[in-house]
Design an enzyme around this catalytic site. Structure first.
Site, PDB file in Angstrom:
ATOM      1  N   ASP A   1       6.613   6.008  -2.758  1.00  0.00           N
ATOM      2  CA  ASP A   1       5.665   6.718  -3.619  1.00  0.00           C
ATOM      3  C   ASP A   1       6.186   8.099  -3.971  1.00  0.00           C
ATOM      4  O   ASP A   1       6.327   8.957  -3.105  1.00  0.00           O
ATOM      5  CB  ASP A   1       4.322   6.863  -2.896  1.00  0.00           C
ATOM      6  CG  ASP A   1       3.567   5.548  -2.856  1.00  0.00           C
ATOM      7  OD1 ASP A   1       3.419   4.929  -3.929  1.00  0.00           O
ATOM      8  OD2 ASP A   1       3.140   5.142  -1.759  1.00  0.00           O
TER       9      ASP A   1
ATOM     10  N   ASP B   1      -1.831  -2.052  -5.095  1.00  0.00           N
ATOM     11  CA  ASP B   1      -1.475  -0.873  -4.290  1.00  0.00           C
ATOM     12  C   ASP B   1      -2.696   0.016  -4.091  1.00  0.00           C
ATOM     13  O   ASP B   1      -3.234   0.566  -5.056  1.00  0.00           O
ATOM     14  CB  ASP B   1      -0.379  -0.106  -5.049  1.00  0.00           C
ATOM     15  CG  ASP B   1       0.108   1.139  -4.333  1.00  0.00           C
ATOM     16  OD1 ASP B   1      -0.221   1.330  -3.150  1.00  0.00           O
ATOM     17  OD2 ASP B   1       0.845   1.911  -4.989  1.00  0.00           O
TER      18      ASP B   1
ATOM     19  N   HIS C   1       8.074   0.165  -0.307  1.00  0.00           N
ATOM     20  CA  HIS C   1       7.410   0.852  -1.420  1.00  0.00           C
ATOM     21  C   HIS C   1       7.553   2.358  -1.234  1.00  0.00           C
ATOM     22  O   HIS C   1       7.214   2.897  -0.176  1.00  0.00           O
ATOM     23  CB  HIS C   1       5.941   0.432  -1.447  1.00  0.00           C
ATOM     24  CG  HIS C   1       5.167   0.935  -2.619  1.00  0.00           C
ATOM     25  ND1 HIS C   1       5.224   0.342  -3.866  1.00  0.00           N
ATOM     26  CD2 HIS C   1       4.311   1.980  -2.736  1.00  0.00           C
ATOM     27  CE1 HIS C   1       4.423   0.993  -4.699  1.00  0.00           C
ATOM     28  NE2 HIS C   1       3.852   1.991  -4.048  1.00  0.00           N
TER      29      HIS C   1
ATOM     30  N   MET D   1       5.504  11.500  -6.036  1.00  0.00           N
ATOM     31  CA  MET D   1       4.419  12.294  -6.637  1.00  0.00           C
ATOM     32  C   MET D   1       4.920  13.700  -6.905  1.00  0.00           C
ATOM     33  O   MET D   1       5.670  14.258  -6.106  1.00  0.00           O
ATOM     34  CB  MET D   1       3.227  12.363  -5.673  1.00  0.00           C
ATOM     35  CG  MET D   1       2.727  11.009  -5.204  1.00  0.00           C
ATOM     36  SD  MET D   1       1.242  11.172  -4.211  1.00  0.00           S
ATOM     37  CE  MET D   1       1.060   9.479  -3.607  1.00  0.00           C
TER      38      MET D   1
ATOM     39  N   MET E   1      -3.205  -0.465  -9.628  1.00  0.00           N
ATOM     40  CA  MET E   1      -3.646   0.511  -8.621  1.00  0.00           C
ATOM     41  C   MET E   1      -5.077   0.188  -8.219  1.00  0.00           C
ATOM     42  O   MET E   1      -5.965   0.092  -9.064  1.00  0.00           O
ATOM     43  CB  MET E   1      -3.609   1.941  -9.193  1.00  0.00           C
ATOM     44  CG  MET E   1      -2.226   2.554  -9.322  1.00  0.00           C
ATOM     45  SD  MET E   1      -1.232   2.545  -7.831  1.00  0.00           S
ATOM     46  CE  MET E   1      -2.199   3.567  -6.729  1.00  0.00           C
TER      47      MET E   1
ATOM     48  N   MET F   1       4.741   8.399  -9.715  1.00  0.00           N
ATOM     49  CA  MET F   1       3.465   9.014 -10.121  1.00  0.00           C
ATOM     50  C   MET F   1       3.777  10.434 -10.566  1.00  0.00           C
ATOM     51  O   MET F   1       3.458  11.420  -9.886  1.00  0.00           O
ATOM     52  CB  MET F   1       2.479   8.991  -8.939  1.00  0.00           C
ATOM     53  CG  MET F   1       1.945   7.592  -8.664  1.00  0.00           C
ATOM     54  SD  MET F   1       1.229   7.432  -7.022  1.00  0.00           S
ATOM     55  CE  MET F   1       2.726   7.130  -6.074  1.00  0.00           C
TER      56      MET F   1
ATOM     57  N   HIS G   1       7.753   3.806  -7.017  1.00  0.00           N
ATOM     58  CA  HIS G   1       6.515   3.964  -7.810  1.00  0.00           C
ATOM     59  C   HIS G   1       6.426   5.431  -8.231  1.00  0.00           C
ATOM     60  O   HIS G   1       6.146   6.296  -7.398  1.00  0.00           O
ATOM     61  CB  HIS G   1       5.332   3.533  -6.919  1.00  0.00           C
ATOM     62  CG  HIS G   1       3.981   3.757  -7.515  1.00  0.00           C
ATOM     63  ND1 HIS G   1       2.828   3.717  -6.746  1.00  0.00           N
ATOM     64  CD2 HIS G   1       3.575   4.005  -8.786  1.00  0.00           C
ATOM     65  CE1 HIS G   1       1.781   3.933  -7.527  1.00  0.00           C
ATOM     66  NE2 HIS G   1       2.194   4.125  -8.760  1.00  0.00           N
TER      67      HIS G   1
ATOM     68  N   SER H   1       4.274   0.929   2.443  1.00  0.00           N
ATOM     69  CA  SER H   1       4.468   2.186   1.721  1.00  0.00           C
ATOM     70  C   SER H   1       4.868   3.263   2.718  1.00  0.00           C
ATOM     71  O   SER H   1       4.095   3.598   3.629  1.00  0.00           O
ATOM     72  CB  SER H   1       3.177   2.600   1.024  1.00  0.00           C
ATOM     73  OG  SER H   1       3.280   3.966   0.665  1.00  0.00           O
TER      74      SER H   1
HETATM   75  C1  DX5 Z   1      -1.309   5.939  -3.582  1.00  0.00           C
HETATM   76  C2  DX5 Z   1       0.026   5.262  -3.360  1.00  0.00           C
HETATM   77  C3  DX5 Z   1      -0.047   4.125  -2.415  1.00  0.00           C
HETATM   78  C4  DX5 Z   1      -0.431   4.502  -1.022  1.00  0.00           C
HETATM   79  C5  DX5 Z   1      -1.060   3.335  -0.349  1.00  0.00           C
HETATM   80  O1  DX5 Z   1      -1.183   6.890  -4.599  1.00  0.00           O
HETATM   81  O2  DX5 Z   1       0.533   4.777  -4.580  1.00  0.00           O
HETATM   82  O3  DX5 Z   1       1.166   3.400  -2.409  1.00  0.00           O
HETATM   83  O4  DX5 Z   1       0.661   4.904  -0.250  1.00  0.00           O
HETATM   84  O5  DX5 Z   1      -1.534   3.734   0.892  1.00  0.00           O
HETATM   85  P1  DX5 Z   1      -2.701   2.953   1.622  1.00  0.00           P
HETATM   86  O6  DX5 Z   1      -2.228   1.555   1.857  1.00  0.00           O
HETATM   87  O7  DX5 Z   1      -2.894   3.720   2.877  1.00  0.00           O
HETATM   88  O8  DX5 Z   1      -3.899   2.992   0.704  1.00  0.00           O
HETATM   89 ZN    ZN Z   2       2.315   3.345  -4.547  1.00  0.00          ZN
END
Ligand code: DX5
Ligand code: ZN
Length: 224
Positions: free
Chosen positions: A37, A177, A35, A39, A139, A70, A68, A10
């Site tokens: 993320d 994840d 990956h 947000m 998750m 969010m 992903h 990620s």
């Molecule tokens: C959390 C993200 C994850 C995050 C994982 O909201 O969706 O993808 O980056 O990070 P680690 O592996 O550090 O928990």
């Molecule tokens: Zn993620």
């Protein structure tokens, strides 16, 4: 059916000041997909990146960009992320008034579609959509931040998804994840996950290949 273990670093945990270098480094270190993320400060209390960043990193790798989302109103952003170069787009069931429609739109844009649920959301919430997706993401932390601790209670969801896949002859990828590291990847793989997202566990060390190999080999032990 044999589902090989795949490791998805990620980039949330990467050094954003040298993102191109970070992505090239994890690709060279054996990452199977990247990956990403996204947000928005509404669906989760953090803001990360948008389509311009996906567009910027697209030329740096041939690996799948696993986006992903969010965010609230994911529907409105599917086309921008698709055009920016996402290969797969995963949406939260909690954020979609009509998940089937949203998944159809991702397919209409020529991308692989995934559905994801947060830890408090029951696995039954995604069950009606299993034949519409290429991926189900579980998750294992509350979304919003990297570096949180793995929540082992989500493994029951992973087991249910693996069982449904088998019983119904489906072939979606089961991804997990949040808080994944060498010490828990064996049990998540044993529960049925094959795509393991790892942010801090990969980017938190100097030797990315060693980190990725350690997570992969622990996961492979869970499969035997
Ligand atoms: C959390 C993200 C994850 C995050 C994982 O909201 O969706 O993808 O980056 O990070 P680690 O592996 O550090 O928990
Ligand atoms: Zn993620």
């Amino acid at each position: 059916m044999h589902h090989p273990i795949r490791i998805a670093p990620s980039i949330l945990a990467a050094d954003f000041g040298r993102l191109e270098h970070e992505i090239r480094s994890v690709e060279a270190a054996g990452a199977d997909l990247i990956h990403v993320d996204v947000m928005d400060g509404h669906f989760v209390p953090n803001i990360t990146l948008g389509p311009v960043v996906v567009e910027g990193i697209r030329p740096t790798t041939r690996l799948e960009l696993d986006v992903h989302l969010m965010i609230e109103n994911p529907w409105d952003y599917l086309e921008p992320f698709a055009k920016a170069g996402a290969d797969s787009i995963t949406v939260h069931v909690e954020a979609c008034p009509d998940p089937a429609d949203t998944l159809d739109k991702i397919h209409a844009l020529g991308k692989r579609a995934g559905i994801v649920m947060s830890p408090p959301t029951p696995v039954e919430s995604v069950e009606p959509f299993l034949d519409l997706v290429e991926r189900v993401l579980v998750m294992s932390v509350n979304p919003g931040f990297g570096g949180q601790s793995f929540l082992p209670e989500v493994l029951d969801k992973t087991r249910a998804l693996a069982r449904w896949r088998e019983e119904r002859g489906l072939s979606y990828d089961i991804e997990i994840d949040g808080g994944i590291k060498e010490t828990n990847s064996r049990e998540v793989a044993a529960a049925g996950a094959e795509t393991l997202v790892a942010g801090s566990a990969v980017f938190g060390g100097k030797d990315y290949a060693a980190r990725i190999d350690a997570i992969r080999s622990a996961a492979e032990q869970g499969r035997t």
